[in-house]
Design an enzyme around this catalytic site. Sequence first.
Site, mmCIF file in Angstrom:
data_model
loop_
_atom_site.group_PDB
_atom_site.id
_atom_site.type_symbol
_atom_site.label_atom_id
_atom_site.label_comp_id
_atom_site.label_asym_id
_atom_site.label_seq_id
_atom_site.Cartn_x
_atom_site.Cartn_y
_atom_site.Cartn_z
ATOM 1 C CG LEU A 1 -0.249 0.345 2.650
ATOM 2 C CD1 LEU A 1 -0.463 1.937 2.834
ATOM 3 C CD2 LEU A 1 -0.936 -0.315 3.729
ATOM 4 N NE ARG B 1 -3.495 -2.234 -2.541
ATOM 5 C CZ ARG B 1 -2.571 -2.596 -1.714
ATOM 6 N NH1 ARG B 1 -2.856 -2.543 -0.342
ATOM 7 N NH2 ARG B 1 -1.771 -3.429 -1.837
#
Length: 315
Positions: free
Chosen positions: A96, A120
Site C-alpha cells: 500500500l 483496496r
Amino acid sequence: MAVAFVFPGQGSQAVGMGKGLAEAFAPARRVFEEVDAALGERLSEMLWNGPAETLTLTQNAQPALMAVSLAAMRVLEAEAGIDLKRDAAFVAGHSLGEYSALAAAQSLSITDAARLLRIRGRAMQKAVPVGAGAMAALIGLDYGDAKAVAAEAAGADVCTAANDNGGEQVVLSGDKAAVERAVEIAKARGAKRAMLLPVSAPFHCTLMQPAADAMAEALAKVAVKPPFVPLVANVLAQPISKPADIVRSLVAQVTGTVRWRESILFMAQAGVTTFYEVGAGKVLTGLIKRIAPGANASAVGTPDDVTKFKAILSV
C-alpha cells in the site's frame, strides 16, 4: 549523493501514529483533515485513540498509514524545504506504500489515494472467506529456496511468495492448508523461523484476483499523473513514470509479489546512497540496512525525527 524516499506498508500501524506530527505542524493537520473528509469519517480519531483492533482492519490500516506518510512528507516539505522533484532520484513504497509514494510525488491526490486504499482494503478483505487463506513468514531462507518451498507445499492449492523483503525474509501467501504445509517444509529445509502471520487475508497471491478487478475498476475513475520522480514499482523492481504503466502496476500488485529486495538493490545500483522511510515505524529502514549495507537509511515519522532530519541537512 542520490536519495530515495520510501513509504511503509501494512504491519507498521500503531495507535497514536502521526498524532505528534499533527499537534506540532499545521501541514500535517491538514493532511489528516483531508483524509477524514475524503472518507467521510474521522479516521484520525481512530488513528490516535484506537481501538487497535479497529485500526488494524485492512480497510482502516491502509488509508491510515498513507495519511501518516503524507503528513510526514508535507512537514518535510514545509519545515526542511524538501522538494521531491529536486531532491529525490526515486520513490517507492511497500505494497500500500506505493499509493503513499505516488501521492507524495503528486501522481495521485491525497483524496484519491485515501479513497482508493479504502476500496483496496475492503476488496482484499472480501476476496477470500475469513479463515480460508493464510500468510507465513520464512526467516533464514533466500528467495529461491522459499519459492521452492511454496511450490512443493502448493499441490492443488495456491501457495506463492507474496513478499521478497530481503535479509532472507520471505512471506508466503495462499490457501491456509498449503501455507501450513509450507511452514513445516521450511522448518525441515533449515529455516531459522517459519510462522503463520496474524493477518485477515492472503495478500499478494492469485486468490486476490477479485480485489485486483475491483482496483482496475476504481483506478479507471481517477486521474493518475506522471509522478515528479520515477516510482520503482513493487511488481517490476524497475522505475516507471507513465500513468498507464502505473495503473497496470497497481492492479498487478494486488496478486503479484512485492519485490522489495530487488527494488532496493536496483536503487542502490542506480546510485542511491541514502534512503528515508517516511511515515509510521522503521520496518523498511531495517530491511534496507540488510539489503544494501553500504547505504544510509533512516526513518522520519515523528517531530523528533523531523528535528534530526533538519540537523542533518544543515551540516
